[in-house]
Design a protein around this motif. Structure first.
Motif, short mmCIF file in Angstrom:
data_model
loop_
_atom_site.label_atom_id
_atom_site.label_comp_id
_atom_site.label_asym_id
_atom_site.label_seq_id
_atom_site.Cartn_x
_atom_site.Cartn_y
_atom_site.Cartn_z
N GLY A 73 0.96 12.90 -4.13
CA GLY A 73 1.94 12.04 -4.77
C GLY A 73 1.32 10.74 -5.23
N GLN A 74 2.02 9.64 -5.02
CA GLN A 74 1.55 8.32 -5.46
C GLN A 74 0.26 7.91 -4.76
N MET A 75 -0.02 8.52 -3.63
CA MET A 75 -1.22 8.16 -2.88
C MET A 75 -2.35 9.17 -3.09
N ARG A 76 -2.22 9.99 -4.12
CA ARG A 76 -3.26 10.98 -4.44
C ARG A 76 -4.60 10.26 -4.59
N GLY A 77 -5.64 10.88 -4.05
CA GLY A 77 -6.97 10.28 -4.11
C GLY A 77 -7.33 9.52 -2.84
N LEU A 78 -6.33 9.25 -2.00
CA LEU A 78 -6.57 8.58 -0.72
C LEU A 78 -6.55 9.60 0.40
N ARG A 79 -7.07 9.21 1.55
CA ARG A 79 -7.08 10.09 2.72
C ARG A 79 -6.42 9.37 3.89
N HIS A 86 0.94 5.95 14.00
CA HIS A 86 0.00 5.05 13.33
C HIS A 86 -1.06 5.85 12.58
N ARG A 87 -1.29 5.46 11.33
CA ARG A 87 -2.29 6.11 10.48
C ARG A 87 -3.18 5.05 9.85
N ILE A 88 -4.39 5.48 9.50
CA ILE A 88 -5.29 4.66 8.68
C ILE A 88 -5.40 5.36 7.35
N ILE A 89 -5.14 4.65 6.27
CA ILE A 89 -5.24 5.24 4.91
C ILE A 89 -6.43 4.62 4.23
#
Length: 64
Positions: free
Chosen positions: A47-53, A61-64
């Motif tokens: 989606g809008q965060m395509r290209g990120l992991r 809790h997540r790290i992007i």
């Protein structure tokens, strides 16, 4: 491996409880040593965060 911290990460990190900060730092160290470590649950975003992991720290809790 060089890890660069976004200023938003630094602000968010400062607001975390100490026990979560410790876990975040452990995940970052683990990622630096082996980005393919299965315990990181490293996966691409869509989606809008395509290209990120995303890396998992805890269930909440997540790290992007």
């Amino acid at each position: 491996m060089t890890i660069v911290y976004h200023r938003q990460f630094e602000k968010s990190f400062q607001r975390l409880p100490e026990r979560i900060k410790t876990k975040v730092l452990a995940v970052i160290r683990r990622f630096a040593l082996n980005p393919h470590d299965p315990s990181l649950r490293n996966h691409p975003l869509t989606g809008q965060m395509r290209g990120l992991r995303s890396l998992s720290v805890t269930d909440d809790h997540r790290i992007i």
